[in-house]
Design an enzyme around this catalytic site. Structure first.
Site, PDB file in Angstrom:
ATOM      1  N   ARG A 171      -0.627  -5.496  -7.736  1.00 25.42           N
ATOM      2  CA  ARG A 171      -0.745  -4.536  -8.840  1.00 25.42           C
ATOM      3  C   ARG A 171      -1.823  -3.474  -8.611  1.00 25.42           C
ATOM      4  NH1 ARG A 171      -2.181  -5.557 -13.479  1.00 25.42           N
ATOM      5  NH2 ARG A 171      -0.711  -4.259 -14.630  1.00 25.42           N
TER       6      ARG A 171
ATOM      7  N   TYR B 175       3.390 -10.548 -13.238  1.00 26.07           N
ATOM      8  CA  TYR B 175       3.616  -9.566 -12.173  1.00 26.07           C
ATOM      9  C   TYR B 175       2.590  -9.658 -11.042  1.00 26.07           C
ATOM     10  CZ  TYR B 175       6.865  -7.814 -15.602  1.00 26.07           C
ATOM     11  OH  TYR B 175       7.890  -7.734 -16.524  1.00 26.07           O
TER      12      TYR B 175
ATOM     13  N   GLY C 184       7.134  -4.918 -23.002  1.00 22.96           N
ATOM     14  CA  GLY C 184       6.155  -4.008 -22.424  1.00 22.96           C
ATOM     15  C   GLY C 184       4.919  -3.808 -23.272  1.00 22.96           C
TER      16      GLY C 184
ATOM     17  N   CYS D  37      -4.676  -6.752   6.580  1.00 22.89           N
ATOM     18  CA  CYS D  37      -5.025  -5.633   7.473  1.00 22.89           C
ATOM     19  C   CYS D  37      -4.251  -4.406   6.997  1.00 22.89           C
ATOM     20  CB  CYS D  37      -4.673  -5.988   8.914  1.00 22.89           C
ATOM     21  SG  CYS D  37      -5.223  -4.755  10.114  1.00 22.89           S
ATOM     22  N   GLU D  38      -4.726  -3.845   5.899  1.00 26.98           N
ATOM     23  CA  GLU D  38      -4.041  -2.747   5.215  1.00 26.98           C
ATOM     24  C   GLU D  38      -5.066  -1.991   4.402  1.00 26.98           C
ATOM     25  OE1 GLU D  38      -1.482  -0.159   4.232  1.00 26.98           O
ATOM     26  OE2 GLU D  38      -0.628  -1.907   5.269  1.00 26.98           O
TER      27      GLU D  38
END
Length: 433
Positions: free
Chosen positions: A317, A386, A235, A350-351
């Site tokens: 992300r 990610y 991390g 489409c969001e």
């Protein structure tokens, strides 16, 4: 069209730059492979591996790649050649790593969900990291007297948002530190050999928090005389944007090395340090090449929007975390942009949440970039971790994005084909005629 008043340029805002690609490479790769396409740098990944392998340690170091960051088989091969081990977050990742040549004993399974193929995988020699009392009990019943690793929640965490913080009372990862007596009871009941203790605090890499967690983790190691390895997770913060700094591994590692030396002096046990970077190894080594599909605005008091031919189906992300990625305009026909302009950069889904420049929570914000026209390229940087591995692929039935590896000789090689549309619904079974 008249300029929109709200987009007065801020001279203090920095324009992002390409990280490992040159503009002519962007144009060449985009024309050869189409867009959107992920491009990863073999040279950059190897360099990051070398940095991780040089992490300060007193009595030995093990580096595991958190393969969930990017599980493409070619990236796994680079890790394997460097001698880096695997941290798998599901039994399916274990199968993937085994398939591509990792030995069972080089894989550590640290899974939120108890694996259904538990007996088979552990029986092959895959190492197991118990993340709950239930998992530890199940291991003991099935493999009494065998070696195991135990993950503790030390009560502290560090992340740039709560969604990337995996320690403390709000986190379900690991066995709560106050349950150490219960852990000891299970270990004694089944005569389990605890060979490793593990903690992971999240993606913040606050040096002071990390040092404190190292202290607590060594205390867990003290509780089990059979422990030979202490894993402090991964991390490590990566500075994707110009105004962000990456974790200095030498800086955060030096005081931890001293703690291991003090532990050895006090207890006569020289423990091996283990780290599990994912983001650090690959994030800055990937770029997403996109094409400008459209430009629209919402009037003098609104925004100027730059629409790309990629979206949350390639990189979720920004929508999930409000994460920022550098966005660099590359003119399709060469040359430099005429000016700098502020855009809200959006994806093709489409969001309403498919916005690449937003705060956590969804509020759109502008980004200062080189002026772009329809057909120009926009390179989204720092997408090696990610993104392809954590995309919302197939939303709106968009195919999975292609991936290319930029070899050390500068040649681009396709390492994942763009998914054919028919493959998206291949597994559906038609029962309604």
């Amino acid at each position: 069209m008249e300029p929109i008043e709200r987009f007065i340029l801020n001279p203090m805002t920095s324009i992002e730059k390409l990280k490992f690609l040159k503009e002519d490479q962007v144009r060449t790769l985009a024309k050869e492979f189409g867009t959107p396409v992920f491009v990863y740098s073999e040279k950059e990944i190897e360099q990051k591996c070398d940095e991780a392998l040089a992490f300060p340690n007193a009595y030995g170091l093990q580096v595991r790649y958190a393969m969930k960051a990017n599980p493409n088989s070619n990236i796994l091969q680079i890790m394997k050649k460097k001698g880096i081990l695997i941290d798998a977050s599901s039994e399916h990742e274990v199968v993937r790593a085994l398939h591509f040549g990792f030995k069972p004993e080089s894989i550590m399974l640290t899974s939120q969900e108890f694996p259904k193929a538990f007996e088979e995988l552990i029986g092959k020699g895959v190492k197991f990291n118990a993340c709950s009392l239930r998992q530890l009990e199940a291991f003991g019943k099935t493999f009494p007297g065998k070696s195991v690793s135990i993950r503790f929640n030390p009560g502290l965490g560090s992340g740039h948002t709560k969604k990337t913080d995996v320690g403390g009372v709000t986190s379900s990862f690991g066995i709560w530190h106050e349950k150490l007596p219960e852990v000891k009871a299970i270990v004694e009941k089944y005569k389990i050999v605890v060979e490793k203790v593990h903690t992971h605090i999240g993606s913040g890499s606050d040096p002071e928090v990390w040092k404190a967690v190292a202290k607590y983790t060594l205390e867990y190691a003290e509780a089990f005389p059979t422990v030979t390895v202490v894993s402090l997770g991964g991390g490590y913060k990566v500075g994707r944007m110009e105004d962000e700094k990456s974790t200095d591994l030498q800086k955060i590692g030096a005081p931890v090395k001293l703690q291991f030396e003090e532990f050895a002096s006090k207890h006569g046990r020289k423990l091996i340090l283990e780290i599990e970077p994912g983001t650090y190894l690959v994030a800055l080594c990937g770029a997403l090449l996109t094409t400008v599909d459209d430009l629209i605005d919402t009037g003098a008091k609104g925004f100027r929007f730059l629409k790309l031919d990629a979206g949350m189906d390639s990189n979720t992300r920004p929508s999930l975390y409000g994460a920022r990625h550098p966005l660099v305009t590359v003119k399709k026909e060469g040359g430099v942009p005429k000016s700098n302009t502020e855009y809200v950069v959006v994806g093709h889904c489409c969001e309403s949440g498919d916005v690449f420049t937003q705060k956590e929570g969804g509020e759109p914000i502008t980004r200062l970039m080189g002026e772009a026209e329809v057909g120009d390229y926009v390179v989204m940087e720092a997408v090696g971790a990610y993104c392809a591995g954590m995309s919302t692929k197939n939303y709106n039935s968009f195919p999975e994005t292609a991936e290319v590896l930029l070899r050390k000789n500068g040649e681009g090689k396709l390492i994942r084909k763009k998914e054919p549309v028919l493959e998206i619904f291949r597994n559906e079974i038609l029962v309604v005629e």
